[in-house]
Design an enzyme around this catalytic site. Structure first.
Site, PDB file in Angstrom:
ATOM      1  N   LYS A 151       2.415 -10.576  -3.683  1.00  0.00           N
ATOM      2  CA  LYS A 151       3.297  -9.421  -3.449  1.00  0.00           C
ATOM      3  C   LYS A 151       4.759  -9.862  -3.361  1.00  0.00           C
ATOM      4  O   LYS A 151       5.661  -9.184  -3.859  1.00  0.00           O
ATOM      5  CB  LYS A 151       2.872  -8.701  -2.171  1.00  0.00           C
ATOM      6  N   GLY A 153       0.795  -1.236   0.000  1.00  0.00           N
ATOM      7  CA  GLY A 153       0.000   0.000   0.000  1.00  0.00           C
ATOM      8  C   GLY A 153       0.818   1.271   0.000  1.00  0.00           C
ATOM      9  O   GLY A 153       1.466   1.621  -0.988  1.00  0.00           O
TER      10      GLY A 153
HETATM   11  N1  LIG Z   1      -8.432  -1.591  -1.036  1.00  0.00           N
HETATM   12  C1  LIG Z   1      -7.153  -1.537  -0.699  1.00  0.00           C
HETATM   13  O1  LIG Z   1      -6.801  -1.159   0.416  1.00  0.00           O
HETATM   14  C2  LIG Z   1      -6.086  -1.924  -1.696  1.00  0.00           C
HETATM   15  C3  LIG Z   1      -4.743  -1.838  -1.325  1.00  0.00           C
HETATM   16  C4  LIG Z   1      -3.752  -2.157  -2.254  1.00  0.00           C
HETATM   17  C5  LIG Z   1      -4.127  -2.573  -3.520  1.00  0.00           C
HETATM   18  N2  LIG Z   1      -5.448  -2.673  -3.832  1.00  0.00           N
HETATM   19  C6  LIG Z   1      -5.789  -3.114  -5.199  1.00  0.00           C
HETATM   20  O2  LIG Z   1      -6.480  -2.059  -5.849  1.00  0.00           O
HETATM   21  C7  LIG Z   1      -7.411  -2.597  -6.765  1.00  0.00           C
HETATM   22  C8  LIG Z   1      -8.802  -2.032  -6.429  1.00  0.00           C
HETATM   23  O3  LIG Z   1      -9.140  -2.398  -5.114  1.00  0.00           O
HETATM   24  P1  LIG Z   1     -10.405  -1.752  -4.360  1.00  0.00           P
HETATM   25  O4  LIG Z   1     -10.299  -2.177  -2.946  1.00  0.00           O
HETATM   26  O5  LIG Z   1     -10.522  -0.320  -4.681  1.00  0.00           O
HETATM   27  O6  LIG Z   1     -11.595  -2.566  -5.055  1.00  0.00           O
HETATM   28  P2  LIG Z   1     -13.160  -2.266  -4.993  1.00  0.00           P
HETATM   29  O7  LIG Z   1     -13.491  -1.332  -3.913  1.00  0.00           O
HETATM   30  O8  LIG Z   1     -13.845  -3.582  -5.067  1.00  0.00           O
HETATM   31  O9  LIG Z   1     -13.412  -1.481  -6.377  1.00  0.00           O
HETATM   32  C9  LIG Z   1     -13.355  -2.120  -7.625  1.00  0.00           C
HETATM   33  C10 LIG Z   1     -13.858  -1.142  -8.662  1.00  0.00           C
HETATM   34  O10 LIG Z   1     -13.747  -1.756  -9.944  1.00  0.00           O
HETATM   35  C11 LIG Z   1     -14.985  -1.607 -10.647  1.00  0.00           C
HETATM   36  N3  LIG Z   1     -15.156  -2.758 -11.531  1.00  0.00           N
HETATM   37  C12 LIG Z   1     -15.153  -4.067 -11.229  1.00  0.00           C
HETATM   38  N4  LIG Z   1     -15.377  -4.801 -12.319  1.00  0.00           N
HETATM   39  C13 LIG Z   1     -15.527  -3.935 -13.331  1.00  0.00           C
HETATM   40  C14 LIG Z   1     -15.802  -4.076 -14.710  1.00  0.00           C
HETATM   41  N5  LIG Z   1     -15.987  -5.273 -15.270  1.00  0.00           N
HETATM   42  N6  LIG Z   1     -15.908  -2.952 -15.464  1.00  0.00           N
HETATM   43  C15 LIG Z   1     -15.757  -1.735 -14.929  1.00  0.00           C
HETATM   44  N7  LIG Z   1     -15.478  -1.549 -13.622  1.00  0.00           N
HETATM   45  C16 LIG Z   1     -15.387  -2.628 -12.846  1.00  0.00           C
HETATM   46  C17 LIG Z   1     -16.046  -1.547  -9.562  1.00  0.00           C
HETATM   47  O11 LIG Z   1     -17.187  -0.896 -10.070  1.00  0.00           O
HETATM   48  P3  LIG Z   1     -18.483  -0.573  -9.151  1.00  0.00           P
HETATM   49  O12 LIG Z   1     -18.001   0.338  -8.049  1.00  0.00           O
HETATM   50  O13 LIG Z   1     -19.421   0.105 -10.058  1.00  0.00           O
HETATM   51  O14 LIG Z   1     -18.951  -1.911  -8.635  1.00  0.00           O
HETATM   52  C18 LIG Z   1     -15.332  -0.750  -8.494  1.00  0.00           C
HETATM   53  O15 LIG Z   1     -15.491   0.629  -8.707  1.00  0.00           O
HETATM   54  C19 LIG Z   1      -7.307  -4.117  -6.640  1.00  0.00           C
HETATM   55  O16 LIG Z   1      -6.394  -4.604  -7.594  1.00  0.00           O
HETATM   56  C20 LIG Z   1      -6.727  -4.301  -5.248  1.00  0.00           C
HETATM   57  O17 LIG Z   1      -6.003  -5.509  -5.108  1.00  0.00           O
HETATM   58  C21 LIG Z   1      -6.434  -2.356  -2.959  1.00  0.00           C
END
Ligand SMILES: NC(=O)c1ccc[n+]([C@@H]2O[C@H](COP(=O)([O-])OP(=O)(O)OC[C@H]3O[C@@H](n4cnc5c(N)ncnc54)[C@H](OP(=O)(O)O)[C@@H]3O)[C@@H](O)[C@H]2O)c1
Length: 431
Positions: A208, A137
């Site tokens: 990772k 992160g």
């Molecule tokens: N959350 C963390 O703390 C964190 C930390 C490090 C890395 N990451 C990485 O960052 C990335 C995002 O994580 P997140 O936690 O933000 O995920 P999240 O809250 O589940 O958000 C995913 C987003 O992607 C959109 N999405 C999913 N499928 C889609 C599709 N087919 N077409 C268009 N949009 C689509 C969703 O749309 P809707 O909102 O409309 O459903 C949502 O806005 C991932 O790779 C995760 O591993 C996250």
């Protein structure tokens, strides 16, 4: 300001994506001043167009299919924040790089499975493939390995790379409650997903580690080479026994240069109190890098969450705005080694063993025979309770032992007379 703006197409407006959109909007002036050109959002994509994102994006073109972002003339950089090793995330990143657009992503699963191939396309196209947010992160560990440690040779790298597991182990230790109960609490607090398997089985940390190992040791990203075990078998009893022996239990990700290849492994590990890693609690992450001539470097900080992760995404965007395009894995992919990894079965270390047995004469002698037959010597034995009618728990700590011998020993002990459940084994690292 005369430099043209950097135009960003953003796919994913969830936890991280919405925060990135918010920062690009709220801190536009600060970003423009520091990057010496504006960084502007020009198009967006997510699944649900009507969902509130906490920031006004109504003026921006909406792409129902995220891959459309890669084909737009008003997009210089695609920021992929949807997640997933395959599906739309992979399709979008492939298309963006093929079309000569820079890519920024936080998607460790995608990089762990397809990183080398994607970096090769980026190189051919002369564009950046940046992924600081994918590992730990908000901790700038990719920048550290790719830039700050340029002259160093890394000998070993290890750390706590999954905040969910660290939160659960910390809470189990503080409250003496079992895994399932604490997992439910972590889910209620938003520290664990509804489907926690990726985190608690160690897969997320292994993704990772595969990325960090490539950067640290100049090898292709090889997720399949990471030995991976999760935390589901750890009990409050083990945490208490470890404490009495002078250790904390952490889910550690370790990559080491053995001289005969790189060995990568993720598993619960007993680490001595007093070491930096033993004191990293809650949802925090930490990475320790041992390198020559630097010595030991310890990085600790928030490993997930909207703010820390968005901060890392913005730092990648700033590099692109300033014209910095580095090889994704420190050197051109054709120069990355594809050599065989060091076999995990040859690793040596101390082990903690806990087994439950009926308190019968001869039980200990049988187990001692199994261990001696495999050349395993015991440093200490602790028996908890004495009750001829009920099972008792026995803890053993071994001297240095090979993984292959320990695997055989565990099978033998599980089948021994009067042993009533699968033994638990935890590796001990002295550091
Ligand atoms: N959350 C963390 O703390 C964190 C930390 C490090 C890395 N990451 C990485 O960052 C990335 C995002 O994580 P997140 O936690 O933000 O995920 P999240 O809250 O589940 O958000 C995913 C987003 O992607 C959109 N999405 C999913 N499928 C889609 C599709 N087919 N077409 C268009 N949009 C689509 C969703 O749309 P809707 O909102 O409309 O459903 C949502 O806005 C991932 O790779 C995760 O591993 C996250």
């Amino acid at each position: 300001m005369s430099a043209p703006p950097l135009k960003v197409g953003l796919a994913g407006l969830g936890t991280v994506g919405a925060r990135v959109a918010g920062l690009l909007t709220e801190r536009a002036d600060l970003l423009a001043e520091r990057a010496q050109r504006p960084i502007v959002l020009t198009a967006i994509s997510a699944r649900d167009r009507n969902r509130a994102r906490g920031v006004d994006l109504s003026h921006l073109p909406w792409c129902a299919d995220p891959v459309e972002l890669a084909r737009r003339s008003d997009v210089d950089v695609v920021v992929e924040l949807m997640g997933g090793a395959e599906g739309p995330a992979r399709a979008l990143v492939n298309e963006a790089l093929a079309k000569g657009k820079h890519v920024v992503t936080a998607n460790k699963a995608l990089i762990a499975h397809h990183g080398t191939g994607l970096a090769t396309v980026a190189e051919k196209q002369g564009v950046a493939f940046n992924y600081e947010a994918a590992v730990a992160g908000g901790i700038p560990v990719i920048k550290t390995l790719r830039e700050a440690l340029f002259v160093n040779r890394v000998t070993r790298l290890y750390g706590i790379l999954n905040g969910t597991c660290n939160f659960i182990l910390t809470q189990m230790s503080r409250t003496k409650r079992p895994f399932a109960e604490v997992l439910a609490e972590a889910q209620a607090l938003g520290y664990a997903e509804a489907d926690p398997a990726f985190d608690v089985e160690g897969t997320d940390a292994a993704h990772k580690l595969a990325i960090l190992a490539s950067l640290a040791f100049g090898s292709e990203v090889d997720f399949a080479a990471v030995h991976c075990e999760g935390i589901t078998g750890i009990s409050p009893f083990d945490i208490e026994a470890a404490r009495e022996l002078g250790y904390a239990i952490k889910l550690l990700a370790i990559a080491e240069d053995t001289g005969q290849g790189v060995r990568c492994h993720v598993h619960p590990t007993m680490v001595p109190f007093g070491t930096p890693i033993a004191g990293v609690d809650g949802a925090f992450n930490a990475v320790v890098i041992e390198a020559d001539p630097l010595g030991k470097l310890v990085l600790e900080g928030p490993g997930a969450g909207a703010g820390p992760t968005a901060s890392a995404v913005l730092s990648d965007l700033a590099d692109i705005a300033r014209g910095v395009t580095l090889p994704a894995f420190l050197k051109p992919t054709a120069r990355l080694s594809a050599g065989a990894p060091a076999p995990f079965a040859e690793r040596e270390g101390g082990f903690y063993l806990r087994f439950t047995t009926m308190d019968r004469p001869g039980v200990m002698a049988e187990i001692a025979r199994i261990l001696a037959g495999l050349g395993i010597s015991i440093e200490s034995i602790i028996q908890r309770g004495r009750d001829p009618a009920a099972p008792v728990k026995i803890v053993m700590v071994t001297h240095e032992t090979r993984e292959a011998a320990m695997a055989q020993a565990l099978q033998g002990i599980a089948q021994a007379n009067h042993v009533v459940e699968r033994p638990c084994m935890i590796r001990i690292e002295a550091f």
